[in-house]
Design a protein around this motif. Sequence first.
Motif, PDB file in Angstrom:
ATOM      1  N   ARG A 164      24.548  -9.353 -12.311  1.00  0.00           N
ATOM      2  CA  ARG A 164      24.417  -8.796 -13.660  1.00  0.00           C
ATOM      3  C   ARG A 164      23.003  -8.274 -13.895  1.00  0.00           C
ATOM      4  O   ARG A 164      22.810  -7.189 -14.466  1.00  0.00           O
ATOM      5  CB  ARG A 164      24.767  -9.856 -14.700  1.00  0.00           C
ATOM      6  N   SER A 167      22.769  -4.982 -11.750  1.00  0.00           N
ATOM      7  CA  SER A 167      23.666  -3.883 -12.129  1.00  0.00           C
ATOM      8  C   SER A 167      23.452  -3.409 -13.567  1.00  0.00           C
ATOM      9  O   SER A 167      23.416  -2.216 -13.836  1.00  0.00           O
ATOM     10  CB  SER A 167      25.128  -4.293 -11.930  1.00  0.00           C
ATOM     11  N   VAL A 168      23.289  -4.355 -14.482  1.00  0.00           N
ATOM     12  CA  VAL A 168      23.166  -3.987 -15.903  1.00  0.00           C
ATOM     13  C   VAL A 168      21.743  -3.586 -16.270  1.00  0.00           C
ATOM     14  O   VAL A 168      21.504  -2.507 -16.829  1.00  0.00           O
ATOM     15  CB  VAL A 168      23.646  -5.138 -16.809  1.00  0.00           C
ATOM     16  N   ASP A 172      21.646   0.202 -14.627  1.00  0.00           N
ATOM     17  CA  ASP A 172      22.136   0.907 -15.809  1.00  0.00           C
ATOM     18  C   ASP A 172      21.081   1.066 -16.901  1.00  0.00           C
ATOM     19  O   ASP A 172      20.870   2.168 -17.422  1.00  0.00           O
ATOM     20  CB  ASP A 172      23.367   0.185 -16.380  1.00  0.00           C
ATOM     21  N   ARG A 216      28.302  -0.323  -6.537  1.00  0.00           N
ATOM     22  CA  ARG A 216      29.533  -1.061  -6.844  1.00  0.00           C
ATOM     23  C   ARG A 216      29.257  -2.449  -7.404  1.00  0.00           C
ATOM     24  O   ARG A 216      30.168  -3.120  -7.888  1.00  0.00           O
ATOM     25  CB  ARG A 216      30.402  -1.223  -5.582  1.00  0.00           C
ATOM     26  N   LYS A 218      28.757  -5.549  -9.490  1.00  0.00           N
ATOM     27  CA  LYS A 218      29.200  -5.829 -10.858  1.00  0.00           C
ATOM     28  C   LYS A 218      29.563  -7.301 -10.992  1.00  0.00           C
ATOM     29  O   LYS A 218      30.263  -7.862 -10.149  1.00  0.00           O
ATOM     30  CB  LYS A 218      30.421  -4.970 -11.214  1.00  0.00           C
ATOM     31  N   ARG A 220      31.689 -10.194 -12.741  1.00  0.00           N
ATOM     32  CA  ARG A 220      33.023 -10.250 -13.345  1.00  0.00           C
ATOM     33  C   ARG A 220      33.233 -11.494 -14.189  1.00  0.00           C
ATOM     34  O   ARG A 220      34.193 -11.588 -14.955  1.00  0.00           O
ATOM     35  CB  ARG A 220      34.099 -10.165 -12.255  1.00  0.00           C
ATOM     36  N   SER A 230      31.691 -11.921  -8.094  1.00  0.00           N
ATOM     37  CA  SER A 230      31.186 -10.583  -8.389  1.00  0.00           C
ATOM     38  C   SER A 230      31.670  -9.566  -7.349  1.00  0.00           C
ATOM     39  O   SER A 230      32.059  -9.934  -6.234  1.00  0.00           O
ATOM     40  CB  SER A 230      29.662 -10.597  -8.431  1.00  0.00           C
TER      41      SER A 230
END
Length: 259
Positions: A164, A167-168, A172, A216, A218, A220, A230
Amino acid sequence: QMCIRDRGIGITADSYPYIASSTDLDSILPSWVFSGGLKEEIRRLRDPQASKKIKAELSLKGDDYWDNVYISSTRNIENKWMEGKSLSEIALTVNKDVVELVLDLIVSENAATEAIFFIMNEDNLKKILSLPYVMVGTDSSARSFSGPTFHSKPHPRGFGTFPRFISVYVRDEKIINLPEAIRRVTSLPARTFSIEKRGLLKEGFFADIVIFDYYRLKDRASYTDPFQSSEGIEYLFVNGQLSIERGKVTGVLAGRILV
């Protein structure tokens, strides 16, 4: 903290990439209730005069507060249905005042109830994670997808923290770059806690290596369904031995106690 660091004092900190915390439910009680230990805490909760004072203080939190506190784990089997539900929802179901419910629950479970508290701010979290001396950690006990630790609704931080974070908040949100993010979860903790020969890809060091698909990757795990692995983690080497291959656990157990 920056002023202290400017004077050469090695202050560090750690955080996890979620806006909810998790700890024992009784942490919301006034601090004076804990004086003398667990036995005295339970005695005060059962004492009419003391409990009246406790209820008055807890009532000041307001109705919205209880919407954001979720039960994650209960000791008693008859209370298992509460896991994953907010205190407001539980109080409505049992037709009881929410503060009364909290005190009764703490007493009946001998203060062993665990909860998740949505009390943090996303902007503050981003600012904290952007600081160069902040490491990333789970603040969680280790859980398995089977066996005695496979129960309740624990905080998803125990399953998705590092995917997290990257990825976040790195890919991002772009609060920091990827090399800096890797430093925060590898070499910085190793150096801070004097864990020798770990945290770097270097000759003579233990080969702890994660190979992941950056695009990819991420997490979960969720608050309602935390036991989720994940996506995007392709290979994992623990002490030089392949533990995950193409996203699947190999069964090789190469971990060791860090000393």
